[in-house]
Write a protein that holds these residues in place. Structure first.
Motif, mmCIF file in Angstrom:
data_model
loop_
_atom_site.group_PDB
_atom_site.id
_atom_site.type_symbol
_atom_site.label_atom_id
_atom_site.label_comp_id
_atom_site.label_asym_id
_atom_site.label_seq_id
_atom_site.Cartn_x
_atom_site.Cartn_y
_atom_site.Cartn_z
ATOM 1 N N ARG A 93 13.090 -12.467 -6.462
ATOM 2 C CA ARG A 93 14.348 -12.488 -6.629
ATOM 3 C C ARG A 93 14.509 -11.073 -7.348
ATOM 4 O O ARG A 93 13.440 -10.377 -8.555
ATOM 5 C CB ARG A 93 14.648 -13.337 -7.969
ATOM 6 C CG ARG A 93 14.640 -15.008 -6.663
ATOM 7 C CD ARG A 93 15.227 -15.419 -7.146
ATOM 8 N NE ARG A 93 15.045 -16.997 -6.361
ATOM 9 C CZ ARG A 93 16.334 -17.314 -5.873
ATOM 10 N NH1 ARG A 93 17.463 -17.026 -6.345
ATOM 11 N NH2 ARG A 93 16.171 -18.103 -5.315
ATOM 12 N N ALA A 94 15.744 -10.846 -6.963
ATOM 13 C CA ALA A 94 16.180 -9.317 -8.317
ATOM 14 C C ALA A 94 17.558 -9.133 -8.753
ATOM 15 O O ALA A 94 18.229 -9.953 -8.382
ATOM 16 C CB ALA A 94 15.639 -8.045 -7.590
ATOM 17 N N ILE A 95 17.919 -8.556 -9.479
ATOM 18 C CA ILE A 95 19.770 -8.490 -10.071
ATOM 19 C C ILE A 95 19.511 -7.462 -9.497
ATOM 20 O O ILE A 95 19.020 -6.373 -10.106
ATOM 21 C CB ILE A 95 18.960 -9.099 -11.358
ATOM 22 C CG1 ILE A 95 18.899 -10.190 -11.649
ATOM 23 C CG2 ILE A 95 21.053 -8.104 -12.040
ATOM 24 C CD1 ILE A 95 19.162 -10.347 -13.233
ATOM 25 N N VAL A 110 19.995 -11.500 -5.941
ATOM 26 C CA VAL A 110 19.126 -10.866 -4.388
ATOM 27 C C VAL A 110 17.834 -11.657 -4.575
ATOM 28 O O VAL A 110 16.816 -12.152 -5.572
ATOM 29 C CB VAL A 110 18.929 -9.584 -4.414
ATOM 30 C CG1 VAL A 110 18.466 -9.409 -3.365
ATOM 31 C CG2 VAL A 110 20.066 -8.491 -4.551
ATOM 32 N N ILE A 111 17.214 -12.326 -3.061
ATOM 33 C CA ILE A 111 16.471 -13.336 -2.523
ATOM 34 C C ILE A 111 15.911 -12.122 -1.336
ATOM 35 O O ILE A 111 16.668 -12.202 -0.645
ATOM 36 C CB ILE A 111 16.798 -14.579 -1.698
ATOM 37 C CG1 ILE A 111 17.462 -15.211 -3.474
ATOM 38 C CG2 ILE A 111 15.754 -15.292 -1.684
ATOM 39 C CD1 ILE A 111 18.409 -16.584 -3.179
ATOM 40 N N LEU A 112 14.731 -11.377 -2.709
ATOM 41 C CA LEU A 112 14.148 -10.353 -1.342
ATOM 42 C C LEU A 112 13.286 -11.021 -0.708
ATOM 43 O O LEU A 112 12.807 -12.250 -0.073
ATOM 44 C CB LEU A 112 12.939 -9.960 -2.333
ATOM 45 C CG LEU A 112 14.321 -9.164 -3.529
ATOM 46 C CD1 LEU A 112 12.429 -8.298 -4.929
ATOM 47 C CD2 LEU A 112 14.389 -8.307 -3.485
ATOM 48 N N ASN A 113 12.955 -10.034 0.923
ATOM 49 C CA ASN A 113 11.800 -10.742 1.308
ATOM 50 C C ASN A 113 10.735 -9.657 1.284
ATOM 51 O O ASN A 113 10.954 -9.057 0.886
ATOM 52 C CB ASN A 113 12.698 -10.431 2.698
ATOM 53 C CG ASN A 113 13.326 -8.564 3.208
ATOM 54 O OD1 ASN A 113 12.158 -8.022 2.851
ATOM 55 N ND2 ASN A 113 13.586 -8.946 3.988
ATOM 56 N N ARG A 114 9.664 -10.025 1.927
ATOM 57 C CA ARG A 114 8.117 -9.588 1.335
ATOM 58 C C ARG A 114 8.133 -7.652 1.947
ATOM 59 O O ARG A 114 7.178 -7.395 1.598
ATOM 60 C CB ARG A 114 7.552 -10.003 2.578
ATOM 61 C CG ARG A 114 7.745 -9.847 3.861
ATOM 62 C CD ARG A 114 5.873 -10.680 5.247
ATOM 63 N NE ARG A 114 5.549 -12.371 4.243
ATOM 64 C CZ ARG A 114 5.150 -12.678 5.084
ATOM 65 N NH1 ARG A 114 4.624 -12.904 5.720
ATOM 66 N NH2 ARG A 114 4.695 -14.250 4.705
#
Length: 106
Positions: free
Chosen positions: A35-37, A46-50
């Motif tokens: 995750r990121a903000i 934000v939910i990240l992908n690989r």
């Protein structure tokens, strides 16, 4: 077949774009695992992908889907470095919403 629309949005627009694919430009404020903000006119989870390779303090363009909790699940992320004029970028986003009939369908 046409490309899917990805309207440019900021944090205040999230509610209006639930369950839709969007495009956001923001500054990475925090990274925590998958995750990121980002600050895109307000903080956005934000939910990240690989394939997401973000750096704190860098500008990032996110293409992703807004979920029911107003998080954005990343489909693609592009690092734009540190030389972005966010005031100009945010003004472009606001202009697209004032003239949305030109840029995207409701």
């Amino acid at each position: 077949m046409s490309e899917p629309q990805t309207p440019r949005i900021l944090a205040p627009h999230l509610q209006s774009f639930q369950h839709r694919l969007v495009r956001m430009l923001g500054k990475v404020v925090q990274l925590r695992g998958d995750r990121a903000i980002i600050d895109a006119g307000g903080n956005v989870d934000v939910i990240l992908n690989r394939d997401s390779h973000l750096a704190v303090g860098h500008a990032v363009e996110i293409i992703g889907k807004v979920d029911g909790n107003l998080h954005v699940k990343v489909v693609a992320a592009t690092d734009f470095g540190t030389e972005i004029d966010f005031n100009a970028a945010n003004a472009v986003v606001e202009a697209t919403h004032r003239h949305k009939e030109i840029f995207y369908e409701d």
